[in-house]
Design an enzyme around this catalytic site. Structure first.
Site, PDB file in Angstrom:
ATOM      1  N   GLU A 157       0.690  -1.166  -0.086  1.00 43.22           N
ATOM      2  CA  GLU A 157       0.022  -0.061  -0.029  1.00 43.22           C
ATOM      3  C   GLU A 157       0.838   1.192   0.126  1.00 43.22           C
ATOM      4  O   GLU A 157       0.455   2.365   0.183  1.00 43.22           O
ATOM      5  CB  GLU A 157      -0.762  -0.130   1.103  1.00 43.22           C
ATOM      6  N   CYS A 209      -3.300  -3.447   4.593  1.00 45.06           N
ATOM      7  CA  CYS A 209      -2.392  -4.460   4.840  1.00 45.06           C
ATOM      8  C   CYS A 209      -2.650  -5.960   4.857  1.00 45.06           C
ATOM      9  O   CYS A 209      -2.263  -6.871   5.127  1.00 45.06           O
ATOM     10  CB  CYS A 209      -2.268  -4.303   6.780  1.00 45.06           C
ATOM     11  N   HIS A 215      -2.571  -9.777  12.435  1.00 44.62           N
ATOM     12  CA  HIS A 215      -1.883  -8.803  11.792  1.00 44.62           C
ATOM     13  C   HIS A 215      -1.413  -7.713  13.019  1.00 44.62           C
ATOM     14  O   HIS A 215      -1.904  -7.594  14.032  1.00 44.62           O
ATOM     15  CB  HIS A 215      -2.890  -8.094  11.074  1.00 44.62           C
ATOM     16  N   LYS A 259      -4.354  -8.083  22.636  1.00 44.82           N
ATOM     17  CA  LYS A 259      -5.933  -7.665  22.848  1.00 44.82           C
ATOM     18  C   LYS A 259      -6.714  -8.584  21.989  1.00 44.82           C
ATOM     19  O   LYS A 259      -7.798  -9.197  22.402  1.00 44.82           O
ATOM     20  CB  LYS A 259      -6.213  -6.301  22.645  1.00 44.82           C
TER      21      LYS A 259
HETATM   22  P1  HMG Z   1      -3.458   6.536  21.915  1.00 42.63           P
HETATM   23  O1  HMG Z   1      -4.813   6.783  21.366  1.00 42.63           O
HETATM   24  O2  HMG Z   1      -2.603   7.887  21.824  1.00 42.63           O
HETATM   25  O3  HMG Z   1      -3.124   5.742  22.979  1.00 42.63           O
HETATM   26  O4  HMG Z   1      -2.874   5.710  20.374  1.00 42.63           O
HETATM   27  P2  HMG Z   1      -3.888   5.324  24.004  1.00 42.63           P
HETATM   28  O5  HMG Z   1      -4.307   6.700  25.098  1.00 42.63           O
HETATM   29  O6  HMG Z   1      -5.211   4.546  23.772  1.00 42.63           O
HETATM   30  O7  HMG Z   1      -3.016   4.415  25.077  1.00 42.63           O
HETATM   31  C1  HMG Z   1      -2.534   3.117  24.526  1.00 42.63           C
HETATM   32  C2  HMG Z   1      -2.348   2.056  25.494  1.00 42.63           C
HETATM   33  O8  HMG Z   1      -1.249   2.646  26.320  1.00 42.63           O
HETATM   34  C3  HMG Z   1      -3.715   2.415  26.580  1.00 42.63           C
HETATM   35  O9  HMG Z   1      -3.955   0.971  26.867  1.00 42.63           O
HETATM   36  C4  HMG Z   1      -3.199   3.107  27.710  1.00 42.63           C
HETATM   37  O10 HMG Z   1      -3.787   2.723  28.985  1.00 42.63           O
HETATM   38  C5  HMG Z   1      -1.925   2.673  27.712  1.00 42.63           C
HETATM   39  P3  HMG Z   1      -5.166   0.027  26.644  1.00 42.63           P
HETATM   40  O11 HMG Z   1      -6.331   0.936  27.077  1.00 42.63           O
HETATM   41  O12 HMG Z   1      -5.221  -0.028  24.899  1.00 42.63           O
HETATM   42  O13 HMG Z   1      -4.930  -1.220  27.111  1.00 42.63           O
HETATM   43  N1  HMG Z   1      -0.815   3.699  28.371  1.00 42.63           N
HETATM   44  C6  HMG Z   1       0.189   3.431  29.220  1.00 42.63           C
HETATM   45  N2  HMG Z   1       0.567   2.226  29.499  1.00 42.63           N
HETATM   46  C7  HMG Z   1       1.436   2.072  30.479  1.00 42.63           C
HETATM   47  N3  HMG Z   1       2.312   3.383  31.044  1.00 42.63           N
HETATM   48  C8  HMG Z   1       1.556   4.575  30.682  1.00 42.63           C
HETATM   49  C9  HMG Z   1       0.526   4.469  29.665  1.00 42.63           C
HETATM   50  N4  HMG Z   1       0.062   5.638  29.084  1.00 42.63           N
HETATM   51  C10 HMG Z   1      -0.961   5.252  28.290  1.00 42.63           C
HETATM   52  N5  HMG Z   1       2.334   5.523  30.981  1.00 42.63           N
HETATM   53  C11 HMG Z   1      -3.891   4.339  18.678  1.00 42.63           C
HETATM   54  C12 HMG Z   1      -3.361   4.449  20.371  1.00 42.63           C
HETATM   55  C13 HMG Z   1      -4.056   2.826  18.399  1.00 42.63           C
HETATM   56  C14 HMG Z   1      -4.993   5.026  18.526  1.00 42.63           C
HETATM   57  C15 HMG Z   1      -2.690   4.737  17.859  1.00 42.63           C
HETATM   58  O14 HMG Z   1      -1.224   3.938  18.115  1.00 42.63           O
HETATM   59  C16 HMG Z   1      -2.780   4.710  16.527  1.00 42.63           C
HETATM   60  O15 HMG Z   1      -3.746   5.588  15.751  1.00 42.63           O
HETATM   61  N6  HMG Z   1      -2.333   3.733  15.677  1.00 42.63           N
HETATM   62  C17 HMG Z   1      -2.616   3.781  14.367  1.00 42.63           C
HETATM   63  C18 HMG Z   1      -3.966   2.923  13.758  1.00 42.63           C
HETATM   64  C19 HMG Z   1      -3.529   1.607  14.226  1.00 42.63           C
HETATM   65  O16 HMG Z   1      -2.656   1.070  14.276  1.00 42.63           O
HETATM   66  N7  HMG Z   1      -4.678   1.049  14.300  1.00 42.63           N
HETATM   67  C20 HMG Z   1      -4.942  -0.529  14.701  1.00 42.63           C
HETATM   68  C21 HMG Z   1      -5.979  -1.218  14.101  1.00 42.63           C
HETATM   69  S1  HMG Z   1      -6.052  -0.887  12.146  1.00 42.63           S
HETATM   70  C22 HMG Z   1      -4.865  -1.857  11.357  1.00 42.63           C
HETATM   71  O17 HMG Z   1      -4.406  -2.773  12.028  1.00 42.63           O
HETATM   72  C23 HMG Z   1      -4.422  -1.393  10.261  1.00 42.63           C
HETATM   73  C24 HMG Z   1      -3.410  -0.842   9.960  1.00 42.63           C
HETATM   74  O18 HMG Z   1      -2.171  -1.677  10.190  1.00 42.63           O
HETATM   75  C25 HMG Z   1      -3.194  -0.101   8.505  1.00 42.63           C
HETATM   76  C26 HMG Z   1      -3.837  -1.041   7.239  1.00 42.63           C
HETATM   77  O19 HMG Z   1      -4.340  -1.984   7.425  1.00 42.63           O
HETATM   78  O20 HMG Z   1      -3.435  -0.553   6.187  1.00 42.63           O
HETATM   79  C27 HMG Z   1      -2.990   0.426  10.989  1.00 42.63           C
END
Ligand code: HMG
Length: 388
Positions: A79, A111, A233, A242
């Protein structure tokens, strides 16, 4: 006759940013990265590498072993396309010295497309068992600076030979699919970074897992407890942990949380230090499992959940073949990962901000990458690749 993965090899760039550096600049507790999303480092390409050079570097060791003449088809999943018309695989075809009678095509669905490529390759081989199909997945994951996705960036390519009577993993014909038109992650043609609704994307990922698994159960006699390991993935490693707990719950599994972690743990090791490599990500997870699992995997069932935003998902199953250890490229992979160089935040910005020229002039790229193949220049709108 069985069909599946006969050889697998991956490549990632020489450069990485330790997320400790990013955490300091962004004033974020590093444990949000290390523990919260489960990532330690993110790989980024040098200016003289791209999906083509990474793909050729991943595939070359396979071609060295089996010979260029034996490959009948190349399927290139990505992609991070470099051209709207010409398949990136055609450049790779030349770099690897493949036969002029070999067909080449590029596939896209976020992906997921490497999994589509594998299923199509299995179908081709089932029809003509003497053929070998080279499936390559190669991507650079890029998000805007200072966004939640930034820490999940990465890059890498994986190359797999699909054959009859494979030496690594037999792939079962039964699959479960799920497709839905959603906007969780996408990249319009005019952007070099993805747009993403991060939280929503994680929800859709889990929903797709449920749907694909339920569809798989209507096609296959295998149940949750028949699997010893699961490759998900991997946008970041916590997502797989998770997802696995989610699937276990759906199946009322009585396995302890520790046992469930063990079923995915070895698949996460490489992703944790490379980052997301989109199409390549789940298959680098498979390499990580095969190369790092302390138990002998012979005969073990592996469940695969492939997800591509937008979205298309697939659950399928495979079985590890006796003697698989002899055909891995573990030492080379581990040496490559150990030899990578950490960059500073300033250096990361330089690499991130490297732009592709659009003026048609002569733009040479100095050597920075360490692989066998590199992008030497972009001149007169043409990309020139060389072997070093
Ligand atoms: P965010 O919203 O900034 O993170 O980014 P958050 O606030 O949800 O925190 C993440 C986790 O860290 C949470 O744990 C927090 O509690 C923890 P959870 O509630 O999830 O269990 N946390 C801590 N832990 C320990 N010590 C600390 C601390 N602070 C917080 N101090 C988000 C997360 C996924 C939104 C971001 O990374 C993102 O936008 N990523 C890109 C999109 C993505 O990867 N999506 C995944 C599914 S889609 C997919 O897989 C397809 C893809 O590969 C693309 C394709 O298909 O081409 C992306």
């Amino acid at each position: 006759m069985s069909v599946g993965i006969d050889e697998i090899s991956f490549y990632t760039s020489n450069y990485f940013l330790d997320l400790q550096q990013l955490a300091e600049v962004r004033d974020i507790d590093v444990d949000k990265y290390y523990k919260g999303i489960g990532q330690e480092k993110m790989g980024m390409p040098a200016p003289d590498e791209d999906i083509v050079t990474m793909a050729a570097n991943a595939a070359y060791p396979l071609i060295e072993r089996v010979g260029a003449e034996s490959v009948s088809t190349v399927m290139f999943a990505t992609e991070t396309g470099i051209d709207q018309s010409k398949s990136a695989g055609v450049y790779v075809h030349r770099l690897l010295g493949l036969s002029a009678n070999c067909r080449v095509v590029e596939l896209k669905q976020a992906c997921y497309s490497a999994t589509a490529a594998i299923q199509m390759a299995c179908a081709l081989v089932a029809r003509q068992p003497e053929k070998r199909v080279l499936v390559i997945a190669s991507d650079v994951a890029r998000y805007d600076l200072d966004t939640p996705g930034e820490a999940t960036q990465g890059c890498g390519a994986v190359a797999m030979l699909i054959t009859a009577n494979p030496r690594l993993v037999e792939i079962d014909p039964e699959v479960g699919n799920y497709t839905e038109d959603v906007m969780d992650f996408w990249r319009p043609n005019y952007r070099s970074t993805a747009l993403v609704d991060g939280k929503y994307s994680t929800k859709i990922y889990l929903k797709s897992l449920k749907q694909a698994w339920e569809h798989f159960c209507t096609a296959s006699s295998l149940a949750f407890n028949d699997f010893q390991h699961f490759c998900y993935h991997l946008p970041f490693t916590r997502m797989a942990q998770k997802a696995h707990k989610h699937l276990a719950k759906l199946n009322q599994s009585e396995l302890s949380p520790e046992m469930l972690d063990l079923q995915v743990e070895d698949t996460l090791l490489y992703n944790r230090i490379i980052g997301n490599s989109y199409t390549a990500s789940m298959y680098i997870g498979l390499v990580s499992l095969l190369e790092n699992c302390k138990q002998n995997l012979e005969g073990k069932r592996v469940g695969f959940f492939s997800y591509g935003s937008g979205c298309v998902a697939e659950f399928f199953s495979g079985r590890v073949v006796a003697g698989y250890e002899q055909y891995l490229h573990s030492a080379r992979h581990q040496a490559m990962l150990a030899a990578r160089n950490a960059v500073s935040y300033e250096e990361y910005l330089r690499l991130y901000n490297e732009v592709e020229p659009t003026d048609g002039g002569v733009h040479e790229r100095r050597r920075e990458s360490t692989g066998r193949f590199r992008l030497a220049s972009i001149s007169h709108h043409k990309r020139e690749y060389v072997a070093c």
